[in-house]
Design an enzyme around this catalytic site. Sequence first.
Site, mmCIF file in Angstrom:
data_model
loop_
_atom_site.group_PDB
_atom_site.id
_atom_site.type_symbol
_atom_site.label_atom_id
_atom_site.label_comp_id
_atom_site.label_asym_id
_atom_site.label_seq_id
_atom_site.Cartn_x
_atom_site.Cartn_y
_atom_site.Cartn_z
ATOM 1 N N TYR A 166 0.828 -1.205 0.000
ATOM 2 C CA TYR A 166 0.000 0.000 0.000
ATOM 3 C C TYR A 166 0.869 1.264 0.000
ATOM 4 O O TYR A 166 0.635 2.199 -0.769
ATOM 5 C CB TYR A 166 -0.914 -0.013 1.223
ATOM 6 C CG TYR A 166 -1.902 1.119 1.293
ATOM 7 C CD1 TYR A 166 -3.039 1.124 0.496
ATOM 8 C CD2 TYR A 166 -1.711 2.198 2.164
ATOM 9 C CE1 TYR A 166 -3.958 2.155 0.564
ATOM 10 C CE2 TYR A 166 -2.621 3.236 2.243
ATOM 11 C CZ TYR A 166 -3.750 3.207 1.442
ATOM 12 O OH TYR A 166 -4.651 4.238 1.510
ATOM 13 N N LYS A 170 1.066 4.212 -2.899
ATOM 14 C CA LYS A 170 0.730 5.606 -2.614
ATOM 15 C C LYS A 170 1.933 6.532 -2.802
ATOM 16 O O LYS A 170 1.790 7.694 -3.194
ATOM 17 C CB LYS A 170 0.169 5.723 -1.196
ATOM 18 C CG LYS A 170 -1.182 5.012 -1.014
ATOM 19 C CD LYS A 170 -2.240 5.541 -1.968
ATOM 20 C CE LYS A 170 -3.600 4.950 -1.693
ATOM 21 N NZ LYS A 170 -4.667 5.511 -2.567
#
Length: 258
Positions: A166, A170
């Site tokens: 993740y 990002k």
Amino acid sequence: MPADAIPHSGCTVDLTGQVALVTGASRGIGRAIAERLAACGATVAAVARSVDGLAGTIEAIRSAGGTAEAFAGSVASSEDVSRIVSEVEAKFEKVHVLVNNAGITKDGLMLRMEDEAFRDVLETNLFGAFYFTRAVGAVMMRQRYGRIVNISSVAGLMGNPGQANYSASKAGLIGFTRTVARELATRNITVNAVAPGFIETDMTDVLPDKVKDVVKDHVPMKKFGQVDDIADLVCYLSGPGARYLTGQVIAVDGGMTA
């Protein structure tokens, strides 16, 4: 304030006559963004995996007097994205605002993380933004106008144990934002990123109180943010007042990354 409420139709940002495409608009932050853009006058093209999943968002917008249509497909599929953007352009002729919000998590410690978990998160969170930006960017180039807002995360700014996939997605979205901002700047297209911290959503609601307390201890403001905090900023970045603001990453995190 719950995400199913549109708090004010008298939005300070006037998006009347504009078309805004929002991915991951079925719930949480994405739904709040879609509803706020509609409250400010935009026609919303709401995107999620299924039309049924978007029913609540569409109904909330229409009940408040706004205009919205649902478009279904996988953001991780280049073919689906091309089809969706073609359908949106065919129906509304233009796309003025793109909000790349769709994202997933598949948490786990890096040494134990399966290839699929890493790949799936990157394909949805980063590749999806690339596919939509490439397709909508072509529309905006012809218009010589556009606003692109990518929803990143503080995890992309500072990392978070158990979220290597993740955080990578990002952080990649931040680099993507800055590069595309440079590439499209001369065509009157701005590209910015919003990096939310801990925001109250369905996902955070299920956390045990002890976990919530630990999280809040790391936030200088000692509280979670609200989906409206993100929606308000996205609305501003989508409007005419942000015309000289591009390539920026704005953290909405109660001071976590200060």
